[in-house]
Scaffold this motif. Structure first.
Motif, PDB file in Angstrom:
ATOM      1  N   LEU A   1       0.819  -1.359  -0.063  1.00  0.00           N
ATOM      2  CA  LEU A   1      -0.087  -0.045  -0.292  1.00  0.00           C
ATOM      3  C   LEU A   1       1.075   1.286  -0.301  1.00  0.00           C
ATOM      4  CD1 LEU A   1      -2.809  -0.916   2.308  1.00  0.00           C
ATOM      5  CD2 LEU A   1      -3.207  -1.102  -0.151  1.00  0.00           C
ATOM      6  N   ARG A   2       1.749   1.574   0.572  1.00  0.00           N
ATOM      7  CA  ARG A   2       2.899   2.143   0.429  1.00  0.00           C
ATOM      8  C   ARG A   2       3.773   2.602  -0.718  1.00  0.00           C
ATOM      9  NH1 ARG A   2       3.409   0.304   6.214  1.00  0.00           N
ATOM     10  NH2 ARG A   2       2.566   1.887   7.358  1.00  0.00           N
ATOM     11  N   LEU A   3       4.500   1.071  -1.667  1.00  0.00           N
ATOM     12  CA  LEU A   3       4.633   1.303  -2.193  1.00  0.00           C
ATOM     13  C   LEU A   3       3.780   1.791  -3.330  1.00  0.00           C
ATOM     14  CD1 LEU A   3       7.089   0.702  -4.023  1.00  0.00           C
ATOM     15  CD2 LEU A   3       5.688  -1.539  -4.594  1.00  0.00           C
ATOM     16  N   VAL A   4       2.574   1.701  -3.508  1.00  0.00           N
ATOM     17  CA  VAL A   4       1.654   2.131  -4.266  1.00  0.00           C
ATOM     18  C   VAL A   4       1.240   3.716  -4.159  1.00  0.00           C
ATOM     19  CG1 VAL A   4      -1.004   1.616  -5.148  1.00  0.00           C
ATOM     20  CG2 VAL A   4       0.648  -0.132  -4.983  1.00  0.00           C
ATOM     21  N   ALA A   5       1.109   4.269  -2.938  1.00  0.00           N
ATOM     22  CA  ALA A   5       1.118   5.356  -2.518  1.00  0.00           C
ATOM     23  C   ALA A   5       2.164   6.851  -3.064  1.00  0.00           C
ATOM     24  CB  ALA A   5       0.778   6.003  -1.205  1.00  0.00           C
TER      25      ALA A   5
ATOM     26  N   ALA B   1      -3.734  -3.082 -11.749  1.00  0.00           N
ATOM     27  CA  ALA B   1      -4.787  -3.296 -11.619  1.00  0.00           C
ATOM     28  C   ALA B   1      -5.237  -1.760 -10.856  1.00  0.00           C
ATOM     29  CB  ALA B   1      -6.008  -4.036 -11.561  1.00  0.00           C
ATOM     30  N   VAL B   2      -5.140  -1.453  -9.737  1.00  0.00           N
ATOM     31  CA  VAL B   2      -5.778  -0.269  -9.425  1.00  0.00           C
ATOM     32  C   VAL B   2      -4.417   0.911  -9.777  1.00  0.00           C
ATOM     33  CG1 VAL B   2      -5.260   1.154  -6.943  1.00  0.00           C
ATOM     34  CG2 VAL B   2      -5.692  -1.592  -7.016  1.00  0.00           C
ATOM     35  N   ILE B   3      -3.254   0.758  -9.987  1.00  0.00           N
ATOM     36  CA  ILE B   3      -2.660   1.713 -10.544  1.00  0.00           C
ATOM     37  C   ILE B   3      -3.315   2.583 -11.756  1.00  0.00           C
ATOM     38  CG2 ILE B   3      -0.473   2.590 -11.418  1.00  0.00           C
ATOM     39  CD1 ILE B   3       1.240   1.002  -9.191  1.00  0.00           C
ATOM     40  N   LEU B   4      -3.382   1.639 -12.849  1.00  0.00           N
ATOM     41  CA  LEU B   4      -3.934   2.021 -14.294  1.00  0.00           C
ATOM     42  C   LEU B   4      -5.390   2.377 -13.501  1.00  0.00           C
ATOM     43  CD1 LEU B   4      -3.132  -0.914 -15.914  1.00  0.00           C
ATOM     44  CD2 LEU B   4      -1.489   0.908 -16.294  1.00  0.00           C
TER      45      LEU B   4
ATOM     46  N   PRO C   1     -11.333   3.956  -0.887  1.00  0.00           N
ATOM     47  CA  PRO C   1     -11.189   2.797  -1.808  1.00  0.00           C
ATOM     48  C   PRO C   1     -10.571   2.368  -2.943  1.00  0.00           C
ATOM     49  CG  PRO C   1     -13.153   4.818  -1.660  1.00  0.00           C
ATOM     50  CD  PRO C   1     -11.568   5.451  -1.135  1.00  0.00           C
ATOM     51  N   TYR C   2      -9.701   3.058  -3.169  1.00  0.00           N
ATOM     52  CA  TYR C   2      -8.436   2.397  -3.807  1.00  0.00           C
ATOM     53  C   TYR C   2      -7.352   1.480  -3.023  1.00  0.00           C
ATOM     54  CZ  TYR C   2      -9.018   6.116  -7.633  1.00  0.00           C
ATOM     55  OH  TYR C   2      -9.604   6.862  -8.623  1.00  0.00           O
TER      56      TYR C   2
ATOM     57  N   LEU D   1       3.545   1.752 -13.744  1.00  0.00           N
ATOM     58  CA  LEU D   1       4.206   0.380 -13.064  1.00  0.00           C
ATOM     59  C   LEU D   1       5.344   0.236 -13.540  1.00  0.00           C
ATOM     60  CD1 LEU D   1       1.274  -1.596 -15.201  1.00  0.00           C
ATOM     61  CD2 LEU D   1       1.019  -0.731 -13.538  1.00  0.00           C
ATOM     62  N   ALA D   2       6.071   1.038 -13.660  1.00  0.00           N
ATOM     63  CA  ALA D   2       7.075   0.755 -13.101  1.00  0.00           C
ATOM     64  C   ALA D   2       7.882  -0.010 -11.695  1.00  0.00           C
ATOM     65  CB  ALA D   2       8.783   1.759 -13.094  1.00  0.00           C
ATOM     66  N   PRO D   3       7.670   0.775 -10.554  1.00  0.00           N
ATOM     67  CA  PRO D   3       7.995  -0.147  -9.711  1.00  0.00           C
ATOM     68  C   PRO D   3       7.340  -1.247  -9.103  1.00  0.00           C
ATOM     69  CG  PRO D   3       6.752   2.220  -9.189  1.00  0.00           C
ATOM     70  CD  PRO D   3       6.480   2.114 -10.689  1.00  0.00           C
TER      71      PRO D   3
END
Length: 483
Positions: free
Chosen positions: A154-158, A195-198, A292-293, A207-209
């Motif tokens: 979650l922290r990586l996506v954020a 999917a969430v990032i896109l 929500p994400y 999506l690189a990370p």
């Protein structure tokens, strides 16, 4: 004054986490060795025994497809504390206890301090988690690393930074080397995150990370590659084919197979989308990923983490087992905690938590969890044989199809007995020595066999059974040669 149990003052959160950790400690240490070690636990202990060298342990698991982290950790742990059932189970209990602050971190990353406290409480009293915290297997260690990896993801996506990337790769990598379902976890997590990032950014470069994380985890799998490929090629594995309703059955087991606890958690999960739609998407410097994400990421990971092994089980080899899916339980408990945190009104939130707490404790204590024998009683079978009045002759022989497992209990009780494999040769030797006295103790569980055909024939035709005791899933018999 704010009396909301999920929105106390900041200084109260650490104290609450400590209190919940102490509650979890009490539940996991209470009657920790009440049950005998069962088949999987015993052979895990035997294979990781301190008397074995590291090279022997590696060689044993080279023929298996389970990773080496837990066997090596158990070996080092028993080097320190001794090869006892208490030491073996204590390692799992400590991993279960450490899961409480880890789940607070996951809940905090998902929805803030209040959701973190709810997640810690739900985990502390969860019957499924308590049960596997009292078993000398790798499952609570897997749960711990899964919880840490979900929080890190979650922290990586954020905030896709080197530090958040490293934290996720470390946690997911430890899960990979704890159990083969770590692969299912990582694949489901990265697919759900993509999917969430896109969905959120609609930019492929974002999506690189995740690609970097996938590459790093692939490199971490290299030491385990050959067993992994061998496991992927197998078409013969013992679990039954899962039925279409397997997910509902597993969900029921997560809450002790207690119908109303299952219904309460299911109701909260079903209400979550509605509860999230009631408010505007929240984000803050501390939680830059809107709730929500974040919730969608966890939910998608759970769905994918169940769907992938289910599809593999249908088209290739059955691999679905409820205990393996403990790898997804942190996400489920996190989503339930989020639903509790979104309930309208402090009273309703407090009532929801109180219902889970009281219901779980009633199940564990009044429902008989701590008093019910569930697995084979290897310990009781071995002790009855060692302490029976017939055990008085120095020429008595002890045999078992699964001799190393029974040997563990004779060694733990300091009984100077060598348990021999159940072979015809042992019986012939006992027959040759019958003039000197003594008999044969035969120890058995349903997981073992009564020896080969020659052993069975000699035992039934040349020996006479004079003592027998059946235990839950185990058996002790004393045989003497016929005149």
């Amino acid at each position: 004054m704010d009396r909301d149990p999920l929105r106390g003052r900041r200084w109260g959160a650490p104290a609450a986490v400590v209190a919940l950790t102490l509650l979890a400690t009490a539940l996991r240490l209470h009657r920790l060795t009440f049950q005998s070690l069962w088949f999987d636990e015993l052979f895990g202990v035997v294979f990781s025994h301190p008397e074995r060298s590291l090279a022997e342990i590696v060689a044993i698991y080279a023929t298996d497809f389970h990773p080496l982290l837990y066997p090596l950790l158990l070996h080092a742990w028993m080097e320190l504390l001794g090869a006892t059932e208490l030491a073996a189970r204590l390692l799992s209990a400590l991993a279960g206890i450490a899961s409480i602050p880890a789940m607070y971190g996951l809940g905090w990353a998902l929805g803030g301090r209040g959701v973190g406290l709810a997640a810690a409480l739900l985990t502390a009293v969860n019957p499924f988690h308590v049960a596997y915290s009292q078993e000398a297997r790798s499952y609570t260690l897997l749960f711990l690393f899964a919880a840490l990896s979900f929080a890190a993801l979650l922290r990586l996506v954020a905030r896709p930074r080197p530090a958040t990337l490293a934290a996720y790769v470390l946690a997911a990598g430890l899960a990979l080397h704890t159990h083969y379902y770590g692969l299912v976890l990582a694949g489901a997590q990265l697919s759900a995150a993509a999917a969430v990032i896109l969905w959120r950014r609609r930019a492929w470069r974002a999506l690189a990370p995740l690609a970097a994380a996938a590459a790093a985890l692939a490199l971490l799998c290299l030491p385990w590659l050959r067993p992994l490929l061998r496991a992927a090629a197998t078409t013969d594995y013992w679990p039954p084919h899962p039925g279409p309703a397997f997910a509902a059955r597993y969900f029921h087991l997560y809450f002790g197979a207690e119908p109303w606890l299952t219904a309460l958690h299911a109701l909260l999960l079903l209400a979550l989308p509605v509860l999230l739609l009631r408010r505007r998407p929240e984000s803050s410097p501390a939680h830059p990923l809107p709730v929500p994400y974040a919730a969608s990421l966890l939910a998608a990971a759970v769905v994918l983490g169940l769907a992938a092994p289910y599809a593999w089980s249908l088209v290739r080899t059955p691999i679905l087992l409820p205990r393996c899916t403990i790898v997804l339980l942190p996400a489920l408990l996190g989503l339930v905690a989020l639903a509790v945190g979104k309930l309208p009104g402090a009273g309703l939130r407090g009532a929801g938590l109180a219902a889970v707490l009281v219901g779980s404790l009633l199940h564990l204590f009044a429902g008989g969890y701590y008093r019910t024998i569930r697995n084979e009683q290897w310990r009781e079978a071995a002790r009855w044989a060692a302490r029976h009045p017939h055990y008085h002759h120095p020429r008595d022989r002890f045999v078992a199809a699964l001799a190393p497992a029974f040997q563990f209990y004779f060694d733990q009780d300091a009984v100077g007995v060598a348990v021999e494999p159940a072979t015809a040769e042992v019986l012939r030797e006992a027959l040759a020595q019958r003039a000197a006295g003594g008999g044969v103790w035969f120890l058995e569980t349903p997981l073992g066999r009564r020896g080969d055909a020659e052993f069975q024939h000699l035992l039934s035709t040349r020996f006479h059974k004079v003592a027998e005791r059946r235990f839950h899933g185990a058996l002790s018999e004393y045989w003497v040669p016929r005149e």
